[in-house]
Design a protein around this motif. Structure first.
Motif, PDB file in Angstrom:
ATOM      1  N   ASP A  27     -42.400 -33.546  54.185  1.00 57.78           N
ATOM      2  CA  ASP A  27     -41.842 -34.839  54.585  1.00 57.78           C
ATOM      3  C   ASP A  27     -41.874 -35.024  56.100  1.00 57.78           C
ATOM      4  OD1 ASP A  27     -41.487 -35.462  51.918  1.00 57.78           O
ATOM      5  OD2 ASP A  27     -39.383 -34.903  51.893  1.00 57.78           O
ATOM      6  N   LYS A  28     -40.744 -35.251  56.697  1.00 54.29           N
ATOM      7  CA  LYS A  28     -40.684 -35.623  58.118  1.00 54.29           C
ATOM      8  C   LYS A  28     -41.026 -34.484  59.073  1.00 54.29           C
ATOM      9  CE  LYS A  28     -37.520 -39.390  57.342  1.00 54.29           C
ATOM     10  NZ  LYS A  28     -36.239 -39.987  57.614  1.00 54.29           N
ATOM     11  N   ASN A  29     -41.090 -33.252  58.578  1.00 52.75           N
ATOM     12  CA  ASN A  29     -41.456 -32.127  59.442  1.00 52.75           C
ATOM     13  C   ASN A  29     -42.853 -31.580  59.153  1.00 52.75           C
ATOM     14  OD1 ASN A  29     -39.222 -31.561  61.331  1.00 52.75           O
ATOM     15  ND2 ASN A  29     -38.059 -31.559  59.432  1.00 52.75           N
ATOM     16  N   SER A  30     -43.584 -32.264  58.306  1.00 57.87           N
ATOM     17  CA  SER A  30     -44.965 -31.891  58.039  1.00 57.87           C
ATOM     18  C   SER A  30     -45.813 -32.274  59.249  1.00 57.87           C
ATOM     19  CB  SER A  30     -45.447 -32.642  56.803  1.00 57.87           C
ATOM     20  OG  SER A  30     -46.769 -32.307  56.499  1.00 57.87           O
ATOM     21  N   PRO A  31     -46.785 -31.520  59.631  1.00 54.02           N
ATOM     22  CA  PRO A  31     -47.414 -30.356  59.012  1.00 54.02           C
ATOM     23  C   PRO A  31     -46.943 -29.020  59.592  1.00 54.02           C
ATOM     24  CG  PRO A  31     -48.852 -31.165  60.714  1.00 54.02           C
ATOM     25  CD  PRO A  31     -47.610 -32.038  60.727  1.00 54.02           C
ATOM     26  N   LEU A  32     -45.738 -28.960  60.111  1.00 49.75           N
ATOM     27  CA  LEU A  32     -45.223 -27.752  60.751  1.00 49.75           C
ATOM     28  C   LEU A  32     -45.168 -26.589  59.757  1.00 49.75           C
ATOM     29  CD1 LEU A  32     -43.905 -26.414  63.244  1.00 49.75           C
ATOM     30  CD2 LEU A  32     -41.707 -27.224  62.375  1.00 49.75           C
ATOM     31  N   GLU A  33     -45.632 -25.441  60.206  1.00 50.11           N
ATOM     32  CA  GLU A  33     -45.546 -24.194  59.442  1.00 50.11           C
ATOM     33  C   GLU A  33     -45.044 -23.107  60.377  1.00 50.11           C
ATOM     34  OE1 GLU A  33     -49.461 -23.618  57.826  1.00 50.11           O
ATOM     35  OE2 GLU A  33     -49.151 -25.159  56.312  1.00 50.11           O
ATOM     36  N   ILE A  34     -44.040 -22.384  59.935  1.00 49.13           N
ATOM     37  CA  ILE A  34     -43.428 -21.328  60.752  1.00 49.13           C
ATOM     38  C   ILE A  34     -43.426 -20.020  59.965  1.00 49.13           C
ATOM     39  CG2 ILE A  34     -41.278 -20.522  61.811  1.00 49.13           C
ATOM     40  CD1 ILE A  34     -40.612 -23.394  62.499  1.00 49.13           C
ATOM     41  N   ALA A  35     -43.841 -18.952  60.635  1.00 49.88           N
ATOM     42  CA  ALA A  35     -43.826 -17.618  60.028  1.00 49.88           C
ATOM     43  C   ALA A  35     -42.772 -16.785  60.738  1.00 49.88           C
ATOM     44  CB  ALA A  35     -45.192 -16.958  60.162  1.00 49.88           C
ATOM     45  N   GLU A  36     -42.061 -15.992  59.979  1.00 52.30           N
ATOM     46  CA  GLU A  36     -41.078 -15.095  60.595  1.00 52.30           C
ATOM     47  C   GLU A  36     -41.135 -13.728  59.936  1.00 52.30           C
ATOM     48  OE1 GLU A  36     -36.740 -15.646  59.240  1.00 52.30           O
ATOM     49  OE2 GLU A  36     -37.589 -17.665  59.156  1.00 52.30           O
ATOM     50  N   ILE A  37     -40.676 -12.771  60.689  1.00 50.90           N
ATOM     51  CA  ILE A  37     -40.653 -11.391  60.221  1.00 50.90           C
ATOM     52  C   ILE A  37     -39.315 -10.792  60.624  1.00 50.90           C
ATOM     53  CG2 ILE A  37     -41.762 -10.551  62.330  1.00 50.90           C
ATOM     54  CD1 ILE A  37     -43.150  -8.418  60.643  1.00 50.90           C
TER      55      ILE A  37
END
Length: 86
Positions: A27-37
């Motif tokens: 939705d409104k935060n597309s196309p954000l992708e965040i990876a975490e470890i």
């Protein structure tokens, strides 16, 4: 009340004996992708996989609260300057 709801799809990836969590925002935060470890120790060395573009640890603009108030899809050119620092 917050103006927006965070919608994301979460994936789990094991890579090099490390477990990563990948959040693909919708939705409104597309196309954000965040990876975490998750690390055992904050001084532990991490080699970022090639699919990551930038380390964002500590950047509050990527917190769920910030993304609720100011969604990624609304960012303007000036907002992306934080990614070009360092």
């Amino acid at each position: 009340t917050l103006p927006n709801t965070i919608k994301k799809e979460r994936f789990f990836l094991e890579l090099g004996q490390r477990n990563w969590i990948i959040d693909c925002f919708r939705d409104k935060n597309s196309p954000l992708e965040i990876a975490e470890i998750e690390l055992n120790d904050e001084k532990e060395e991490v080699i970022l996989p090639s699919f990551l573009s930038r380390e964002i640890t500590g950047l509050k603009v990527f917190s769920n609260l910030s993304l609720t108030k100011y969604p990624f899809s609304k960012w303007e050119e000036k907002d992306f300057k934080i990614l070009k620092r360092n």
